[in-house]
Enzyme design. Structure first.
Site, PDB file in Angstrom:
ATOM      1  N   GLU A  59       0.812  -1.224   0.000  1.00 46.39           N
ATOM      2  CA  GLU A  59       0.000   0.000   0.000  1.00 46.39           C
ATOM      3  C   GLU A  59       0.843   1.270   0.000  1.00 46.39           C
ATOM      4  O   GLU A  59       0.481   2.271  -0.611  1.00 46.39           O
ATOM      5  CB  GLU A  59      -0.946   0.014   1.212  1.00 46.39           C
ATOM      6  CG  GLU A  59      -2.114  -0.958   1.111  1.00 46.39           C
ATOM      7  CD  GLU A  59      -1.726  -2.395   1.419  1.00 46.39           C
ATOM      8  OE1 GLU A  59      -0.587  -2.617   1.909  1.00 46.39           O
ATOM      9  OE2 GLU A  59      -2.532  -3.303   1.177  1.00 46.39           O
ATOM     10  N   HIS A 128     -11.800  -4.580   7.704  1.00 48.10           N
ATOM     11  CA  HIS A 128     -12.471  -4.292   6.434  1.00 48.10           C
ATOM     12  C   HIS A 128     -13.619  -3.299   6.628  1.00 48.10           C
ATOM     13  O   HIS A 128     -14.352  -3.051   5.697  1.00 48.10           O
ATOM     14  CB  HIS A 128     -13.056  -5.574   5.817  1.00 48.10           C
ATOM     15  CG  HIS A 128     -12.041  -6.512   5.259  1.00 48.10           C
ATOM     16  ND1 HIS A 128     -10.932  -6.922   5.944  1.00 48.10           N
ATOM     17  CD2 HIS A 128     -11.968  -7.121   4.046  1.00 48.10           C
ATOM     18  CE1 HIS A 128     -10.223  -7.762   5.201  1.00 48.10           C
ATOM     19  NE2 HIS A 128     -10.833  -7.900   4.032  1.00 48.10           N
TER      20      HIS A 128
END
Lengths: 320, 358
Positions: A59, A128
């Site tokens: 990321e 999430h």
């Protein structure tokens, strides 16, 4: 066209890529797979693997390379697969994307839109379901938007990509396929920094955004309330004018967000109302958020996310 | 079954040794005497500027400063290897690179004095602003290099990182990304042996830092970072081949002074160690070489020193005339002025919060 939020954002990306060949879309599984939520579905087939591509699973370099690209004339739209994973890119976003313009006195600009799914309610894995808007809004230099419906999602995405600023584009997972809406086929912009009135009324103001807009509207409708429902759409920079005007009009304010209550966007909004409208209020401002704790596992999330009862109770308190 | 599936090695390049002797077989044909003189002058210039800024810092005329003394060969050699349109991404100690690329000295001084205006870099310099968080510039370098390839420009991107920086995740993520997309990135490790107080052997058990690039599938080389000719050749070759993909070059050098002016190296390293590296000085060996070839003498030396001193003094004088505009901190946050931010700015102006500092 009839669109849910996924197809609305997908359509915005397609129009942006057609309009400008400097727009590139990349991230984890965004290519052939079309993204784990299918938001980039079909784009690689339409625009080729040079413009829509999968990166190594990292990321920080997705974010950092996007900054480098943006400073070099491209208009990157990277995807972060989940809001919880995006914290690995936090340093790049806050230390660099947010600062290059100010630290070079506008000699460098970082025109990028980083998209990520946010918030919960879809019974998914740990990490999430976070609602991270306050983190990014607290870093001056980032624009933070969060649509609550397909129309705004498309228009905000197009506006965000047209801006010469770094934009954090938060997409509520629960709303991706919750409902469809008729939206224009062509390009249109929804202004950034401008809230929408989701409904108008006289008795109270409910300020909300993202996943909570629909829940709030349901409560208002079920209770047949006359309420201003302000859908912020942009968290930062905040549309203070709309907030203050509505607070002064109704004199009673509830703020609702899915992010944890403490140090959330609600605190910012309540403080602004206190500074500019407190003598026109008839009741204390009440905030509703998730509880001030780490996002629980999905088995417990329904006890955690604000529900209609929690919102209704807050409404009762300001209407007393 | 058990079989070897990978084998790797790292070459070390030195052309001009610490006594000023040239390995003629390795001397590149494209390097003429004038270029070596230019290298010598720029290294001397960087050292003179360094000494001046250090003294300004001690007088309270600039804020915290990171000296470069000892690392001139790595910085000047790599900067001179760049072509006109090539770009570079520095960390916070590449003043020599900026100087060699024509960055106005007065603007650099503004940066050291603590003003964002010091990051206004003329386009022809080809540099990005200094980066403080360690190694976080490496992903930018990978992205900038990606953009050059995407835009079909024949431009290489140099990205500088220290030995400590190679321990960061961003370092490896950037090399890995650059390798996958074969972008024109030349990553340069300026291994000066010390990350503030932590020595090179505490950063990694790897025998060389260059070999970290092997794991990312890119070409690697270790260079005597105090040999300006070797650095120049290594970086020039890497740039010439950058269309085929990235390369990692480890320049082995030494930080002769403190990490920054906030640091005291006597707390953690011995004078004996520093003495060893004094003998490997990057400038002295070039002077010895030029003297032997009758390309330099005391008269040229004093003329050069006078010119450089004047240039530095003039730049400092110009920088010290700078008048900061407090409103500018509000005016460059976004491409537009949000109403809430404008209110904060107007409030500060109307209330006279920008009173001159005491």
């Amino acid at each position: 066209m009839q669109a849910n939020m996924v197809s609305a954002i997908n359509n915005a990306l397609e129009l942006l890529m057609k309009e400008n060949d400097k727009v590139v879309v990349f991230g984890e599984d965004v290519g052939k797979d079309g993204g784990v939520f299918r938001v980039t579905d079909g784009l690689q087939a339409k625009f080729g693997p040079d413009r829509v591509f999968d990166t190594p699973l990292a990321e920080s370099v997705i974010m950092g390379s996007a900054i480098g690209m943006a400073m070099s004339g491209l208009r990157p739209i990277p995807e972060m697969q989940f809001a919880g994973f995006m914290f690995l890119a936090f340093s790049q976003l806050v230390n660099h994307a947010a600062r290059f313009r100010s630290r070079t006195r506008s000699n460098l600009k970082v025109p990028l839109v980083v998209r990520t799914p946010v918030s919960g309610g879809v019974r998914t894995l740990e990490h999430h379901s976070e609602s991270p808007e306050a983190f990014y809004s607290h870093a001056g230099g980032l624009i933070v938007v969060e649509p609550s419906n397909p129309y705004d999602a498309k228009g905000l995405m197009i506006k965000a990509s047209h801006l010469d600023d770094p934009v954090v584009f938060l997409e509520p997972t629960k709303l991706y396929r919750l409902f469809k809406q008729e939206i224009p086929d062509e390009m249109y912009e929804v202004p950034i920094g401008k809230a929408a009135m989701a409904s108008e009324g006289e008795d109270l103001t409910i300020i909300t955004y993202g996943t909570m807009v629909q829940v709030v509207k349901d409560v208002v409708s079920k209770r047949n309330l006359s309420a201003d429902v302000v859908d912020l759409r942009t968290i930062n920079p905040i549309d203070e004018e709309t907030i203050i005007n509505s607070a002064k009009k109704t004199g009673r304010v509830v703020i609702v967000h899915e992010a944890p209550l403490s140090f959330g966007a609600g605190a910012e909004i309540a403080a602004r109302i206190a500074e500019k409208a407190i003598f026109e209020l008839d009741a204390p401002v009440i905030r509703v958020g998730s509880d001030s704790l780490p996002y629980p596992f999905p088995g417990y999330e329904n006890y955690y996310i604000p529900n209609e009862l929690k919102i209704s109770k807050a409404i009762d308190r300001v209407l007393e | 079954m058990l079989k070897k599936v990978f084998e790797g090695s790292v070459d070390y390049l030195q052309i001009l040794d610490e006594n000023g002797n040239i390995d003629a077989a390795l001397l590149p044909s494209y390097l003429d005497d004038a270029k070596v003189v230019e290298m010598y002058k720029l290294m001397s210039f960087a050292r003179a500027l360094d000494a001046k800024v250090l003294s300004l810092q001690r007088q309270g005329r600039v804020a915290t400063y990171a000296p470069l003394v000892g690392q001139e060969a790595t910085q000047i050699g790599s900067a001179l290897a760049m072509r006109k349109d090539d770009l570079f991404v520095p960390n916070f100690r590449q003043h020599g690179v900026f100087l060699a690329r024509g960055m106005p000295i007065d603007v650099m001084v503004l940066g050291w004095k603590g003003f964002e205006e010091g990051n206004i870099i003329p386009k022809e310099v080809g540099g990005f602003p200094m980066i403080i968080p360690v190694s976080t510039q490496m992903p930018h370098g990978a992205g900038i290099a990606f953009a050059q390839k995407y835009l079909k420009k024949d431009v290489a991107v140099l990205a500088y990182v220290g030995d400590g920086g190679t321990s960061e995740g961003d370092f490896y993520e950037a090399l890995n990304f650059a390798g996958v997309f074969k972008v024109p990135l030349v990553a340069i490790i300026e291994n000066n042996q010390w990350a503030i107080s932590v020595p090179r052997n505490r950063q990694s058990a790897a025998q060389t830092l260059a070999q970290k690039g092997i794991a990312a599938g890119i070409k690697v080389l270790q260079v005597d970072g105090n040999d300006v000719i070797a650095v120049y050749k290594a970086v020039k070759d890497a740039i010439d081949n950058s269309k085929d993909g990235p390369m990692l070059i480890e320049c082995v050098t030494y930080r002769m002074s403190m990490h920054t002016t906030a640091d005291d190296p006597t707390r953690y390293r011995s004078d004996d160690e520093v003495e060893v590296w004094k003998k490997r000085d990057p400038i002295m060996r070039v002077r010895t070489y030029l003297n032997a070839k009758n390309l330099w003498n005391d008269s040229l030396e004093s003329q050069m020193q006078n010119e450089q001193k004047k240039a530095i003094d003039d730049a400092v004088e110009k920088a010290e005339k700078f008048v900061p505009d407090p409103k500018s901190i509000f005016e460059h946050v976004y491409s537009f002025m949000p109403q809430t931010l404008k209110e904060e700015m107007d409030y500060a102006v109307e209330s006279n919060f920008f009173m001159e500092k005491k």
